[in-house]
Write an enzyme that holds these catalytic residues in place. Structure first.
Site, PDB file in Angstrom:
ATOM      1  N   TYR A  26     -25.651 -13.754  18.747  1.00 31.65           N
ATOM      2  CA  TYR A  26     -26.645 -13.016  19.532  1.00 31.65           C
ATOM      3  C   TYR A  26     -28.010 -13.444  19.461  1.00 31.65           C
ATOM      4  O   TYR A  26     -28.526 -14.054  18.811  1.00 31.65           O
ATOM      5  CB  TYR A  26     -26.530 -11.581  19.119  1.00 31.65           C
ATOM      6  N   CYS A  27     -28.675 -13.017  20.909  1.00 27.97           N
ATOM      7  CA  CYS A  27     -29.917 -13.562  21.090  1.00 27.97           C
ATOM      8  C   CYS A  27     -30.454 -12.107  21.620  1.00 27.97           C
ATOM      9  O   CYS A  27     -30.013 -10.854  21.302  1.00 27.97           O
ATOM     10  CB  CYS A  27     -30.019 -14.553  21.977  1.00 27.97           C
ATOM     11  N   ARG A  28     -31.572 -12.087  22.366  1.00 25.04           N
ATOM     12  CA  ARG A  28     -32.423 -10.969  23.002  1.00 25.04           C
ATOM     13  C   ARG A  28     -31.352 -10.373  24.064  1.00 25.04           C
ATOM     14  O   ARG A  28     -31.088  -9.060  23.852  1.00 25.04           O
ATOM     15  CB  ARG A  28     -33.797 -11.184  23.480  1.00 25.04           C
TER      16      ARG A  28
END
Length: 127
Positions: free
Chosen positions: A87-89
């Site tokens: 996941y990221c932002r």
């Protein structure tokens, strides 16, 4: 003209088939959360260390995708046949990371739809 139209149709069909055979799956928040309870889950936060320090999912390892050389070196240490959750932002970087990981041979990549922003929002857990 018929040739061009045929080419476009065949290309669109091929892209559709390739998308269905993708090794990268985007999971909604509830499904992603449920998946994290499986044993031996590898969870990677691909944001910067500053973003990671401001808040992250429990048991997530931080490997900054923006530092591509380090990202490749670190991600290559994982078993490519085992599921890996990223996941990221917001979902943009993790999508790019998933594409790179596929090129490196990873077979089961699961990405959090909407990223950490979605995770920390109040909605999305309705079943």
């Amino acid at each position: 003209m018929k040739f061009i139209l045929s080419f476009i149709i065949v290309t669109a069909f091929t892209l559709g088939v390739n998308a269905q055979n993708s090794k990268h799956q985007i999971l909604d928040k509830a499904t992603y959360q449920d998946s994290l309870f499986q044993p031996n889950v590898t969870l990677i936060d691909v944001r910067t260390s500053e973003e990671y320090e401001s808040g992250h999912l429990d048991k997530a390892q931080n490997i900054d995708f923006l530092n591509e050389e380090l990202f490749i070196t670190e991600i290559e240490k994982f078993d490519k046949s085992q599921p890996i959750y990223i996941y990221c932002r917001s979902g943009n970087r993790s999508g790019k990371a998933a594409t790179l990981m596929q090129e490196l041979g990873f077979q089961n990549i699961y990405d959090l739809e909407g990223g950490y922003l979605n995770w920390t929002s109040k909605s999305g857990f309705e079943k």
